[in-house]
Design a protein around this motif. Structure first.
Motif, PDB file in Angstrom:
ATOM      1  N   GLU A 415       0.835  -1.216   0.000  1.00 10.93           N
ATOM      2  CA  GLU A 415       0.000   0.000   0.000  1.00 10.93           C
ATOM      3  C   GLU A 415       0.865   1.261   0.000  1.00 10.93           C
ATOM      4  OE1 GLU A 415      -3.615  -2.171   2.486  1.00 10.93           O
ATOM      5  OE2 GLU A 415      -2.000  -1.141   3.536  1.00 10.93           O
ATOM      6  N   ALA A 416       1.960   1.221   0.773  1.00  7.20           N
ATOM      7  CA  ALA A 416       2.799   2.410   0.861  1.00  7.20           C
ATOM      8  C   ALA A 416       3.579   2.644  -0.433  1.00  7.20           C
ATOM      9  CB  ALA A 416       3.751   2.280   2.046  1.00  7.20           C
ATOM     10  N   VAL A 417       4.110   1.558  -1.048  1.00 11.21           N
ATOM     11  CA  VAL A 417       4.831   1.710  -2.322  1.00 11.21           C
ATOM     12  C   VAL A 417       3.863   2.230  -3.394  1.00 11.21           C
ATOM     13  CG1 VAL A 417       5.926   0.394  -4.205  1.00 11.21           C
ATOM     14  CG2 VAL A 417       6.593  -0.027  -1.838  1.00 11.21           C
ATOM     15  N   GLN A 418       2.647   1.692  -3.367  1.00  9.30           N
ATOM     16  CA  GLN A 418       1.631   2.122  -4.334  1.00  9.30           C
ATOM     17  C   GLN A 418       1.345   3.627  -4.183  1.00  9.30           C
ATOM     18  OE1 GLN A 418      -2.352  -0.040  -5.339  1.00  9.30           O
ATOM     19  NE2 GLN A 418      -2.720   1.259  -3.596  1.00  9.30           N
ATOM     20  N   ALA A 419       1.230   4.077  -2.933  1.00  7.78           N
ATOM     21  CA  ALA A 419       0.948   5.502  -2.698  1.00  7.78           C
ATOM     22  C   ALA A 419       2.132   6.353  -3.165  1.00  7.78           C
ATOM     23  CB  ALA A 419       0.671   5.742  -1.215  1.00  7.78           C
ATOM     24  N   LEU A 420       3.340   5.881  -2.921  1.00 10.70           N
ATOM     25  CA  LEU A 420       4.525   6.645  -3.325  1.00 10.70           C
ATOM     26  C   LEU A 420       4.588   6.766  -4.848  1.00 10.70           C
ATOM     27  CD1 LEU A 420       7.106   8.043  -2.390  1.00 10.70           C
ATOM     28  CD2 LEU A 420       8.277   5.870  -2.595  1.00 10.70           C
ATOM     29  N   PHE A 421       4.331   5.652  -5.539  1.00 11.57           N
ATOM     30  CA  PHE A 421       4.360   5.716  -6.998  1.00 11.57           C
ATOM     31  C   PHE A 421       3.244   6.597  -7.539  1.00 11.57           C
ATOM     32  CE2 PHE A 421       7.787   2.840  -7.175  1.00 11.57           C
ATOM     33  CZ  PHE A 421       8.369   3.097  -8.395  1.00 11.57           C
ATOM     34  N   THR A 422       2.115   6.582  -6.861  1.00 17.63           N
ATOM     35  CA  THR A 422       1.021   7.458  -7.292  1.00 17.63           C
ATOM     36  C   THR A 422       1.469   8.917  -7.180  1.00 17.63           C
ATOM     37  OG1 THR A 422      -0.505   5.834  -6.414  1.00 17.63           O
ATOM     38  CG2 THR A 422      -1.405   8.025  -6.873  1.00 17.63           C
ATOM     39  N   LEU A 423       2.184   9.205  -6.111  1.00 15.89           N
ATOM     40  CA  LEU A 423       2.700  10.562  -5.898  1.00 15.89           C
ATOM     41  C   LEU A 423       3.586  10.978  -7.081  1.00 15.89           C
ATOM     42  CD1 LEU A 423       2.814  12.492  -3.277  1.00 15.89           C
ATOM     43  CD2 LEU A 423       5.154  11.703  -3.099  1.00 15.89           C
ATOM     44  N   LEU A 424       4.501  10.094  -7.479  1.00 15.97           N
ATOM     45  CA  LEU A 424       5.444  10.430  -8.549  1.00 15.97           C
ATOM     46  C   LEU A 424       4.744  10.530  -9.902  1.00 15.97           C
ATOM     47  CD1 LEU A 424       8.395   8.146  -7.402  1.00 15.97           C
ATOM     48  CD2 LEU A 424       8.171  10.602  -7.096  1.00 15.97           C
ATOM     49  N   ILE A 425       3.861   9.572 -10.168  1.00 15.26           N
ATOM     50  CA  ILE A 425       3.170   9.573 -11.461  1.00 15.26           C
ATOM     51  C   ILE A 425       2.304  10.829 -11.578  1.00 15.26           C
ATOM     52  CG2 ILE A 425       1.375   8.409 -12.831  1.00 15.26           C
ATOM     53  CD1 ILE A 425       2.424   5.767 -11.593  1.00 15.26           C
ATOM     54  N   THR A 426       1.581  11.150 -10.486  1.00 14.31           N
ATOM     55  CA  THR A 426       0.710  12.333 -10.541  1.00 14.31           C
ATOM     56  C   THR A 426       1.543  13.592 -10.773  1.00 14.31           C
ATOM     57  OG1 THR A 426      -0.698  11.222  -8.947  1.00 14.31           O
ATOM     58  CG2 THR A 426      -1.167  13.535  -9.343  1.00 14.31           C
ATOM     59  N   SER A 427       2.681  13.697 -10.088  1.00 15.91           N
ATOM     60  CA  SER A 427       3.533  14.886 -10.280  1.00 15.91           C
ATOM     61  C   SER A 427       3.962  15.003 -11.733  1.00 15.91           C
ATOM     62  CB  SER A 427       4.805  14.781  -9.440  1.00 15.91           C
ATOM     63  OG  SER A 427       4.477  14.923  -8.123  1.00 15.91           O
ATOM     64  N   PHE A 428       4.329  13.872 -12.325  1.00 16.35           N
ATOM     65  CA  PHE A 428       4.780  13.912 -13.716  1.00 16.35           C
ATOM     66  C   PHE A 428       3.636  14.357 -14.638  1.00 16.35           C
ATOM     67  CE2 PHE A 428       6.041  12.278 -17.849  1.00 16.35           C
ATOM     68  CZ  PHE A 428       7.312  12.817 -17.932  1.00 16.35           C
ATOM     69  N   VAL A 429       2.438  13.839 -14.365  1.00 19.85           N
ATOM     70  CA  VAL A 429       1.285  14.222 -15.195  1.00 19.85           C
ATOM     71  C   VAL A 429       1.011  15.729 -15.027  1.00 19.85           C
ATOM     72  CG1 VAL A 429      -1.208  13.899 -15.517  1.00 19.85           C
ATOM     73  CG2 VAL A 429       0.265  11.910 -15.190  1.00 19.85           C
ATOM     74  N   VAL A 430       1.080  16.225 -13.791  1.00 19.17           N
ATOM     75  CA  VAL A 430       0.817  17.652 -13.548  1.00 19.17           C
ATOM     76  C   VAL A 430       1.876  18.505 -14.275  1.00 19.17           C
ATOM     77  CG1 VAL A 430       0.717  19.451 -11.769  1.00 19.17           C
ATOM     78  CG2 VAL A 430      -0.378  17.247 -11.359  1.00 19.17           C
ATOM     79  N   LEU A 431       3.133  18.086 -14.217  1.00 20.99           N
ATOM     80  CA  LEU A 431       4.188  18.832 -14.928  1.00 20.99           C
ATOM     81  C   LEU A 431       3.915  18.843 -16.431  1.00 20.99           C
ATOM     82  CD1 LEU A 431       7.446  17.634 -13.104  1.00 20.99           C
ATOM     83  CD2 LEU A 431       6.385  19.871 -12.975  1.00 20.99           C
ATOM     84  N   THR A 432       3.453  17.705 -16.950  1.00 19.49           N
ATOM     85  CA  THR A 432       3.135  17.637 -18.384  1.00 19.49           C
ATOM     86  C   THR A 432       2.008  18.614 -18.723  1.00 19.49           C
ATOM     87  OG1 THR A 432       3.760  15.303 -18.385  1.00 19.49           O
ATOM     88  CG2 THR A 432       2.458  16.055 -20.252  1.00 19.49           C
TER      89      THR A 432
END
Ligand code: HEM
Length: 449
Positions: A415-432
């Motif tokens: 659950e924690a790794v999943q949340a961390l990856f969600t954090l990174l993926i979302t940031s990348f999408v927002v930057l895009t």
């Protein structure tokens, strides 16, 4: 026996011929299909809410791209003096030429989007866990090949958009110490896009990458068969060993696949009829448009370059992300969550929190960097002020987030790794999104078009 009958017999040997006479042609067609698809599948894997048909959509788009690309080859001429003219000719003179180009362009863009969604569904249903680890890696190879195909295809029309998007994307490499400029010149066949670049990109786009895709795609499907089909969707309370009833692939699976293909083809056809693929003026190496942007799928990286030293934006951060993505299936998790969306109900909440936090934090960080840091910067940006420092802040936020969310929710590693990856993926999408829609002249932040 006439020649046609003999040819038919060579395709459908004796036994099947007899079978055909007995049960009709339909049976033969079925048996042919079942060489590619399993004879029966667990009923539960047919639920739309497991796959959303995304892998199938990606496959349909890929074949549409092969077909339309093959036809485009009859009109396209890969040299700077002729490429643009051949596209104009295709659009204006060749019957259905414009439609064909539109189909190819929108399928290519759609494919990136669909593959990204497919990747998310695989990730959030833990479908990367054993025995599917290696298929996750094959998937990443496919994803990279899809991105590179889009990128190399982008240059081919040789218009201003193409020329400057490739110039800006490849010039990012200049910032990589020691090897960057050499690598850029190797890719371009010179210091800037020219005839060699076009022929290189054309060969990679129309031969190397299609071959790679045609090799890895069957490999991807074969691995699914080897893993006994798709993961079985289940609720958090259900036993992982449940499989449910088996059901014949024909008609249940195959008819769904055919219906999906028809819908995808219809959507692409309608889009291609009403929206034209962009074509700017012919490439002019002496006149760069303002702003000069990379293709949209690389805008996240271009946006990162506005905030980090190039070594961090192009090497350290993407390198760490890639390493993380490759290692996801091999990190040992303490519970089996395969088939459960977001690992658990708690995991779902954590993902939501990660999305909200990442969106707000990324927007705040971009605004802070733009209006506070850069506005007050005295000397030129360097590796420390623009690299190590912001990178350490981002790293600290990620580690802090991981520790905090794990503790607050009393979460498992999954659950924690999943949340961390969600954090990174979302940031990348927002930057895009910021790079594509909120950067105007001089790459200044702007509100609205
Ligand atoms: C051209 C790109 C791709 C195509 C055409 C493709 C196609 C498919 C198809 C048709 C399926 C089965 C049905 C479905 O899940 O929708 C599937 C499953 C799968 N894909 Fe992909 N895929 C691609 C890229 C990827 C990527 C980027 C990843 C992840 C990094 C990935 C990982 C997987 C895995 C692990 C499965 C098995 C899922 C399960 O057992 O439920 N694929 N793919």
């Amino acid at each position: 026996m006439n020649i046609l009958q003999r040819i038919r017999l060579s395709v459908f040997p004796d036994k099947q011929e007899a079978n055909q006479q007995k049960h009709g042609k339909r049976k033969n067609f079925r048996s042919f299909l079942l060489h590619f698809r399993p004879r029966s599948v667990p009923e539960r894997t047919l639920k739309l809410s497991l796959t959303w048909g995304l892998g199938g959509m990606a496959a349909v788009l890929l074949f549409l791209l092969f077909g339309s690309g093959l036809m485009l080859k009859f009109a396209y001429e890969p040299s700077p003096g002729k490429a643009y003219g051949s596209i104009v000719y295709l659009i204006n003179q060749v019957p259905f030429g414009k439609l064909l180009r539109n189909i190819h362009r929108w399928s290519a863009n759609g494919l990136i989007f669909v593959v990204f969604l497919h990747y998310l569904r695989v990730f959030y249903t833990s479908a990367y866990a054993a025995p599917r680890q290696f298929n996750w890696i094959i998937g990443l190879v496919l994803f990279s090949a899809v991105l590179l195909s889009n990128f190399t295809g982008y240059l081919l029309p040789w218009d201003q958009l193409a020329y400057w998007a490739i110039t800006i994307s490849t010039s990012m490499l200049d910032y990589i110490p020691a090897v960057g400029t050499g690598l850029k010149e190797w890719i371009l066949g010179g210091s800037e896009p020219g005839p060699k670049t076009l022929i290189n990109f054309y060969a990679i786009h129309t031969a190397i990458l299609p071959i790679l895709l045609l090799f890895f795609l069957p490999f991807h499907f074969w691995r699914i068969r080897k893993a006994n089909g798709l993961i079985i969707p289940r609720s958090p309370a259900e036993d992982p060993s449940i499989k449910g009833e088996m059901i014949d692939s024909m008609p249940h699976l195959i008819m769904r696949e055919v219906a999906l293909a028809v819908v995808v083809l219809a959507v692409i056809l309608l889009t291609a009829m009403f929206f034209n693929a962009p074509l700017d003026d012919i490439a002019n190496p002496g006149l760069s448009p303002n702003p000069t942007k990379a293709p949209w799928y690389f805008m996240g990286i271009q946006e990162m370059l506005m905030h980090f030293h190039p070594v961090f934006a192009l090497l350290v951060i993407p390198g760490l992300l890639l390493f993380g993505l490759l290692s996801i299936p091999y990190i040992s998790y303490e519970t089996n969550t395969t088939g459960i969306w977001f690992c658990s109900n708690k995991g779902r909440k954590m993902v939501l929190i990660a999305v909200i936090f990442a969106t707000l934090a990324t927007v705040a960080a971009v605004l802070f960097d733009e209006f506070v840091v850069v506005a007050n910067q005295t000397g030129p940006a360097n590796m420390l002020s623009n690299g190590l420092l912001p990178f350490s802040v981002v790293l600290a936020v990620c580690i802090g987030f991981y520790v905090l969310i794990k503790r607050v929710f009393n979460a498992t590693n999954n659950e924690a790794v999943q949340a961390l990856f969600t954090l990174l993926i979302t940031s990348f999408v927002v930057l895009t999104v910021i790079g594509v829609w909120f950067r105007g002249t001089g790459m200044q932040l702007m509100w609205g078009a």
